[in-house]
Design a protein around this motif. Structure first.
Motif, PDB file in Angstrom:
ATOM      1  N   PRO A 243       0.815  -1.226   0.000  1.00  0.00           N
ATOM      2  CA  PRO A 243       0.000   0.000   0.000  1.00  0.00           C
ATOM      3  C   PRO A 243       0.848   1.275   0.000  1.00  0.00           C
ATOM      4  N   ASP A 244       2.101   1.220   0.458  1.00  0.00           N
ATOM      5  CA  ASP A 244       2.911   2.431   0.500  1.00  0.00           C
ATOM      6  C   ASP A 244       4.366   2.055   0.200  1.00  0.00           C
ATOM      7  N   LEU A 245       5.179   3.097   0.009  1.00  0.00           N
ATOM      8  CA  LEU A 245       6.583   2.910  -0.360  1.00  0.00           C
ATOM      9  C   LEU A 245       7.390   2.313   0.769  1.00  0.00           C
ATOM     10  N   SER A 246       7.095   2.659   2.008  1.00  0.00           N
ATOM     11  CA  SER A 246       7.838   2.138   3.153  1.00  0.00           C
ATOM     12  C   SER A 246       7.680   0.637   3.263  1.00  0.00           C
ATOM     13  N   THR A 247       6.462   0.156   3.089  1.00  0.00           N
ATOM     14  CA  THR A 247       6.223  -1.297   3.156  1.00  0.00           C
ATOM     15  C   THR A 247       6.939  -2.000   2.014  1.00  0.00           C
ATOM     16  N   ALA A 248       6.886  -1.418   0.819  1.00  0.00           N
ATOM     17  CA  ALA A 248       7.548  -2.032  -0.334  1.00  0.00           C
ATOM     18  C   ALA A 248       9.058  -2.101  -0.121  1.00  0.00           C
ATOM     19  N   ARG A 249       9.610  -0.991   0.450  1.00  0.00           N
ATOM     20  CA  ARG A 249      11.062  -0.988   0.675  1.00  0.00           C
ATOM     21  C   ARG A 249      11.446  -2.059   1.690  1.00  0.00           C
ATOM     22  N   THR A 250      10.629  -2.241   2.704  1.00  0.00           N
ATOM     23  CA  THR A 250      10.920  -3.282   3.708  1.00  0.00           C
ATOM     24  C   THR A 250      10.969  -4.659   3.075  1.00  0.00           C
TER      25      THR A 250
END
Length: 416
Positions: A243-250
């Motif tokens: 849903p967001d860039l932070s989750t994708a980066r993780t």
């Protein structure tokens, strides 16, 4: 005596001696004919007998050419020569020079059962010559003849006995030498066969090792690389729906970590395909560095010792012992919780022994699960490696008493 043994006599004294002795007898008898009182008829008879003896000596090689040297024909010629010598010596004692040849030819012309008879007859002729001629005249002469004959027979018997003993000793030595040669030949054949079997065994071990490495690599790919790739795919799928860039980066970081881990596992699997430690060093140095690295990694005290005279081993033998040591140390690190480990490499003549001892928790070998004993890369793997090169692995352990692993393999030297 064989024909080969008789050959030197044909070209030596037995071939030319009779002619020389007959010539000496003729010359001495001619010079002493008047002294011994030979009559004209005695001289004619002596001349006829000398011609007959010469014909005998000339015809003897032709008669014996295709006959055994100690057969019936040779015996007949011997006794015919003796008869000529006896009559000649009767006519003139100096013909004993020719008659004495019977002493030298009895053992090579007569069968063993007739040798003593031939020597005794020759002794009679020689005794008659030594008393001044035959027949003895008077009691004293007969007594003297008996004494001289007895001395001749005693001397001949003594020397014949010594000759028989020497011949038996020579035959025994020849048989011993022949037996030693046969034994050496059989031993060399056994050594050659043993070397061939070792070479065949090492080839089979190499082929079996390749198959084992393939199975191990397949298992590691399934257990590590495949699972790692599955995890990477799962993380990337989450990224696609993040849903967001932070989750994708993780999740991207997790995928990258899994990829790095999988790459390390792949490199480790390739590295374990062959013992690279043996590429530039011999087995003792490779074991020493392996033990030292294991001690640094685990924090336990690890000692390595070499006993005996180190030799350059066959590549397959060195690889087998190194793999067994690595597996044993790996088991110790995983299960034993040992504070001290000792590794000893012993060169024992025709075999090499590798001992790995620890003071860890120990275990009951009989309680090892059947599945583990039947396959895998633990104790069963070590035993399988050793058995492929005609070796063995024994394990001694008790709970709380540590563990001792001993691998014994044949000492097969490196091909040069």
């Amino acid at each position: 005596m064989t024909n080969a043994e008789w050959t030197p006599l044909r070209v030596g004294f037995a071939a030319w001696g009779p002619y020389g002795l007959l010539a000496v007898g003729v010359l001495t008898a001619a010079g002493s004919a008047g002294v011994v009182g030979m009559s004209g008829s005695d001289m004619y008879l002596s001349a006829a007998l000398v011609v007959a003896a010469l014909a005998l000596e000339l015809g003897r090689p032709w008669v014996l050419r295709h006959r055994p040297p100690r057969g019936r024909a040779a015996a007949c010629l011997y006794f015919l020569r003796w008869a000529f010598g006896f009559v000649l010596t009767w006519l003139n004692p100096f013909f004993a020079f020719y008659a004495v040849i019977g002493y030298y030819t009895a053992t090579v012309q007569l069968p063993r059962r007739l040798v003593r008879a031939g020597l005794a007859l020759t002794a009679v002729t020689m005794a008659g010559s030594e008393i001044g001629g035959m027949p003895p005249r008077g009691t004293v002469a007969w007594f003297g003849f008996a004494v001289v004959l007895g001395v001749n027979i005693a001397i001949v018997s003594l020397f014949t006995r010594f000759a028989d003993q020497e011949q038996r000793r020579a035959v025994a030595q020849a048989e011993t030498i022949a037996e030693l040669e046969r034994t050496n030949t059989a031993l060399q054949q056994a050594l050659d066969e043993n070397a061939a079997l070792h070479a065949q065994l090492l080839v089979q071990a190499r082929e079996a090792g390749v198959a084992d490495e393939r199975r191990r690599l397949a298992a590691e790919i399934h257990d590590t690389l495949a699972q790692g790739l599955t995890g990477i795919i799962a993380q990337l799928q989450v990224v696609s729906n993040a849903p967001d860039l932070s989750t994708a980066r993780t999740h991207l970081e997790r995928a990258a970590a899994l990829a790095r881990h999988s790459l390390g596992e792949a490199r480790r699997s390739v590295h374990n395909l062959a013992p690279v430690e043996l590429e530039d060093t011999a087995l003792p140095e490779a074991l020493k560095s392996t033990v030292a690295a294991w001690g640094e990694r685990t924090g336990a005290r690890a000692d390595f010792t070499v006993t005996g005279t180190a030799e350059q081993l066959h590549d397959e033998v060195s690889a087998t012992l190194l793999r067994i040591a690595q597996e044993a140390l790996s088991n110790t690190a995983r299960h034993a919780r040992a504070a001290r480990v000792g590794v000893t490499l012993s060169y024992m003549g025709d075999e090499v022994i590798l001992d790995i001892r620890d003071d860890g928790a120990g275990f009951d070998p009989a309680a090892v699960p059947a599945r583990t004993r039947a396959g895998g890369f633990g104790l069963a793997g070590m035993r399988a490696r050793a058995e492929r090169i005609a070796g063995s692995v024994t394990v001694e352990s008790e709970p709380g008493q540590g563990t001792a692993v001993s691998a014994r393999v044949p000492l097969v030297r490196h091909d040069r």
